[in-house]
Scaffold this active site. Structure first.
Site, PDB file in Angstrom:
ATOM      1  N   LYS A  53       0.829  -1.219   0.000  1.00  0.00           N
ATOM      2  CA  LYS A  53       0.000   0.000   0.000  1.00  0.00           C
ATOM      3  C   LYS A  53       0.856   1.258   0.000  1.00  0.00           C
ATOM      4  O   LYS A  53       0.606   2.182  -0.743  1.00  0.00           O
ATOM      5  CB  LYS A  53      -0.862   0.099   1.271  1.00  0.00           C
ATOM      6  CG  LYS A  53      -1.909  -0.925   1.455  1.00  0.00           C
ATOM      7  CD  LYS A  53      -2.772  -0.586   2.671  1.00  0.00           C
ATOM      8  CE  LYS A  53      -2.041  -0.586   3.994  1.00  0.00           C
ATOM      9  NZ  LYS A  53      -1.686  -1.909   4.509  1.00  0.00           N
TER      10      LYS A  53
ATOM     11  N   ARG B  20      -8.911   1.920   9.331  1.00  0.00           N
ATOM     12  CA  ARG B  20      -8.633   0.527   9.668  1.00  0.00           C
ATOM     13  C   ARG B  20      -9.762  -0.083  10.491  1.00  0.00           C
ATOM     14  O   ARG B  20      -9.696  -1.263  10.819  1.00  0.00           O
ATOM     15  CB  ARG B  20      -7.353   0.469  10.508  1.00  0.00           C
ATOM     16  CG  ARG B  20      -6.106   0.050   9.724  1.00  0.00           C
ATOM     17  CD  ARG B  20      -4.954   0.068  10.702  1.00  0.00           C
ATOM     18  NE  ARG B  20      -3.824  -0.703  10.299  1.00  0.00           N
ATOM     19  CZ  ARG B  20      -2.781  -0.216   9.620  1.00  0.00           C
ATOM     20  NH1 ARG B  20      -2.776   1.019   9.209  1.00  0.00           N
ATOM     21  NH2 ARG B  20      -1.754  -0.995   9.348  1.00  0.00           N
TER      22      ARG B  20
ATOM     23  N   ARG C  58      10.994  -6.914   5.130  1.00  0.00           N
ATOM     24  CA  ARG C  58      10.962  -5.526   5.583  1.00  0.00           C
ATOM     25  C   ARG C  58      11.576  -5.414   6.973  1.00  0.00           C
ATOM     26  O   ARG C  58      12.255  -4.435   7.286  1.00  0.00           O
ATOM     27  CB  ARG C  58       9.514  -5.014   5.591  1.00  0.00           C
ATOM     28  CG  ARG C  58       9.432  -3.539   5.859  1.00  0.00           C
ATOM     29  CD  ARG C  58       8.071  -2.987   5.538  1.00  0.00           C
ATOM     30  NE  ARG C  58       7.103  -3.366   6.553  1.00  0.00           N
ATOM     31  CZ  ARG C  58       5.811  -3.043   6.487  1.00  0.00           C
ATOM     32  NH1 ARG C  58       5.346  -2.384   5.450  1.00  0.00           N
ATOM     33  NH2 ARG C  58       4.979  -3.395   7.423  1.00  0.00           N
TER      34      ARG C  58
ATOM     35  N   ARG D  26      11.779  -2.464  11.795  1.00  0.00           N
ATOM     36  CA  ARG D  26      10.620  -1.961  12.538  1.00  0.00           C
ATOM     37  C   ARG D  26      10.303  -2.868  13.710  1.00  0.00           C
ATOM     38  O   ARG D  26      10.357  -4.083  13.597  1.00  0.00           O
ATOM     39  CB  ARG D  26       9.411  -1.878  11.596  1.00  0.00           C
ATOM     40  CG  ARG D  26       9.349  -0.557  10.888  1.00  0.00           C
ATOM     41  CD  ARG D  26       8.269  -0.516   9.855  1.00  0.00           C
ATOM     42  NE  ARG D  26       6.973  -1.004  10.324  1.00  0.00           N
ATOM     43  CZ  ARG D  26       5.851  -0.820   9.624  1.00  0.00           C
ATOM     44  NH1 ARG D  26       5.884  -0.164   8.494  1.00  0.00           N
ATOM     45  NH2 ARG D  26       4.715  -1.292  10.080  1.00  0.00           N
TER      46      ARG D  26
ATOM     47  N   ARG E 136      -0.599  -8.847  13.668  1.00  0.00           N
ATOM     48  CA  ARG E 136      -1.121  -7.772  12.812  1.00  0.00           C
ATOM     49  C   ARG E 136      -2.049  -8.319  11.746  1.00  0.00           C
ATOM     50  O   ARG E 136      -3.025  -7.686  11.377  1.00  0.00           O
ATOM     51  CB  ARG E 136       0.038  -6.991  12.188  1.00  0.00           C
ATOM     52  CG  ARG E 136       0.626  -6.031  13.211  1.00  0.00           C
ATOM     53  CD  ARG E 136       1.995  -5.589  12.827  1.00  0.00           C
ATOM     54  NE  ARG E 136       1.985  -4.861  11.581  1.00  0.00           N
ATOM     55  CZ  ARG E 136       3.007  -4.838  10.730  1.00  0.00           C
ATOM     56  NH1 ARG E 136       4.095  -5.522  10.992  1.00  0.00           N
ATOM     57  NH2 ARG E 136       2.924  -4.129   9.645  1.00  0.00           N
TER      58      ARG E 136
HETATM   59  P1  ADP Z   1       1.512  -1.623   7.442  1.00  0.00           P
HETATM   60  O1  ADP Z   1       2.122  -0.765   6.357  1.00  0.00           O
HETATM   61  O2  ADP Z   1       2.310  -2.818   7.751  1.00  0.00           O
HETATM   62  O3  ADP Z   1       0.078  -1.925   7.174  1.00  0.00           O
HETATM   63  P2  ADP Z   1       1.390   0.766   9.035  1.00  0.00           P
HETATM   64  O4  ADP Z   1       2.717   1.387   8.874  1.00  0.00           O
HETATM   65  O5  ADP Z   1       0.266   1.303   8.208  1.00  0.00           O
HETATM   66  O6  ADP Z   1       1.540  -0.811   8.783  1.00  0.00           O
HETATM   67  O7  ADP Z   1       0.920   0.807  10.568  1.00  0.00           O
HETATM   68  C1  ADP Z   1       1.748   0.347  11.614  1.00  0.00           C
HETATM   69  C2  ADP Z   1       0.978   0.336  12.925  1.00  0.00           C
HETATM   70  O8  ADP Z   1       0.507   1.662  13.247  1.00  0.00           O
HETATM   71  C3  ADP Z   1      -0.298  -0.520  12.962  1.00  0.00           C
HETATM   72  O9  ADP Z   1      -0.041  -1.894  13.206  1.00  0.00           O
HETATM   73  C4  ADP Z   1      -1.090   0.165  14.088  1.00  0.00           C
HETATM   74  O10 ADP Z   1      -0.614  -0.199  15.352  1.00  0.00           O
HETATM   75  C5  ADP Z   1      -0.765   1.649  13.889  1.00  0.00           C
HETATM   76  N1  ADP Z   1      -1.777   2.275  12.994  1.00  0.00           N
HETATM   77  C6  ADP Z   1      -1.544   2.812  11.776  1.00  0.00           C
HETATM   78  N2  ADP Z   1      -2.680   3.282  11.228  1.00  0.00           N
HETATM   79  C7  ADP Z   1      -3.676   3.010  12.117  1.00  0.00           C
HETATM   80  C8  ADP Z   1      -5.081   3.212  12.140  1.00  0.00           C
HETATM   81  N3  ADP Z   1      -5.721   3.789  11.088  1.00  0.00           N
HETATM   82  N4  ADP Z   1      -5.777   2.805  13.227  1.00  0.00           N
HETATM   83  C9  ADP Z   1      -5.158   2.236  14.274  1.00  0.00           C
HETATM   84  N5  ADP Z   1      -3.851   1.997  14.316  1.00  0.00           N
HETATM   85  C10 ADP Z   1      -3.094   2.382  13.257  1.00  0.00           C
END
Ligand code: ADP
Length: 190
Positions: free
Chosen positions: A14, A89, A128, A134, A145
């Site tokens: 994404k 989310r 990653r 991370r 996750r």
């Molecule tokens: P990925 O790219 O792996 O999907 P992100 O970088 O978007 O992960 O998000 C990392 C973490 O940040 C999530 O696992 C969550 O804990 C928090 N997070 C990010 N966006 C949201 C959201 N919209 N609602 C709740 N938590 C969020």
């Protein structure tokens, strides 16, 4: 205004595609994951509150995300549109976004859902972890996750299908081929 949501599980690509789309269409890229990681790095009040939640793979409470989103959109009032990446989310976040859009007479034009097989997702997340280090990319947290995604985020598929904005793009292939498929969808149907 052109507002897009990039949707899909962790590791689907994404962020990469959302960032290309923002550049290409001159939109503001809103990656909630990046914003939250920056808050943690700067040790802000929010950063301190969410640090452990993120490291465990759970979701940050909706109230923080909704506030963060409102502030970000307010900051970019004159923008031609937004690319949301990692938001919404949860259903509550999706409803909050919809309300916000209605208040400003806007709407979400497309939800671009990227899809790849589960084993490929895990492979990408493990890579990653090696590349970026991370704290939420360890094997157990990755598993969590994905479970959190299925429980809280997958229900949004129906929410956006009902609004007739949900499109699926296969997330395997070269970055440029996937991006071409996304642009095709946006250019032809928007
Ligand atoms: P990925 O790219 O792996 O999907 P992100 O970088 O978007 O992960 O998000 C990392 C973490 O940040 C999530 O696992 C969550 O804990 C928090 N997070 C990010 N966006 C949201 C959201 N919209 N609602 C709740 N938590 C969020």
């Amino acid at each position: 205004m052109l507002n897009l949501i990039f949707f899909g599980p962790p590791g689907v690509g994404k962020g990469t595609q959302a960032s290309k789309a923002a550049k290409h269409y001159n939109l503001i890229h809103v990656s909630t994951g990046d914003i939250l990681r920056e808050e943690i790095r700067l040790e802000t009040e929010l950063g301190i509150k969410v640090k452990d939640v993120i490291a465990s793979g759970e979701l940050v409470p909706d109230k923080y995300l909704i506030e963060l989103l409102e502030n970000t959109c307010e900051k970019h009032k004159g923008a031609q549109g937004f690319v949301f990446d990692g938001f919404p989310r949860t259903l509550r976040q999706a409803e909050a976004l919809e309300e916000m859009m209605e208040r400003t007479n806007c709407k979400v034009a497309k939800v671009i859902s990227l899809e790849v097989p589960a084993e490929e997702l895990v492979r990408r997340l493990v890579n990653r972890a090696i590349e970026q280090g991370r704290t939420d990319d360890t094997a157990d947290v990755i598993k969590n996750r994905l479970v959190v995604y299925q429980k809280h985020t997958e229900p949004l598929i129906d929410f956006y299908k009902k609004r007739d904005v949900f499109v699926v793009i296969p997330g395997e292939g070269t970055i440029d081929d996937i991006f071409a498929a996304i642009c095709n969808e946006i250019d032809n149907r928007y």
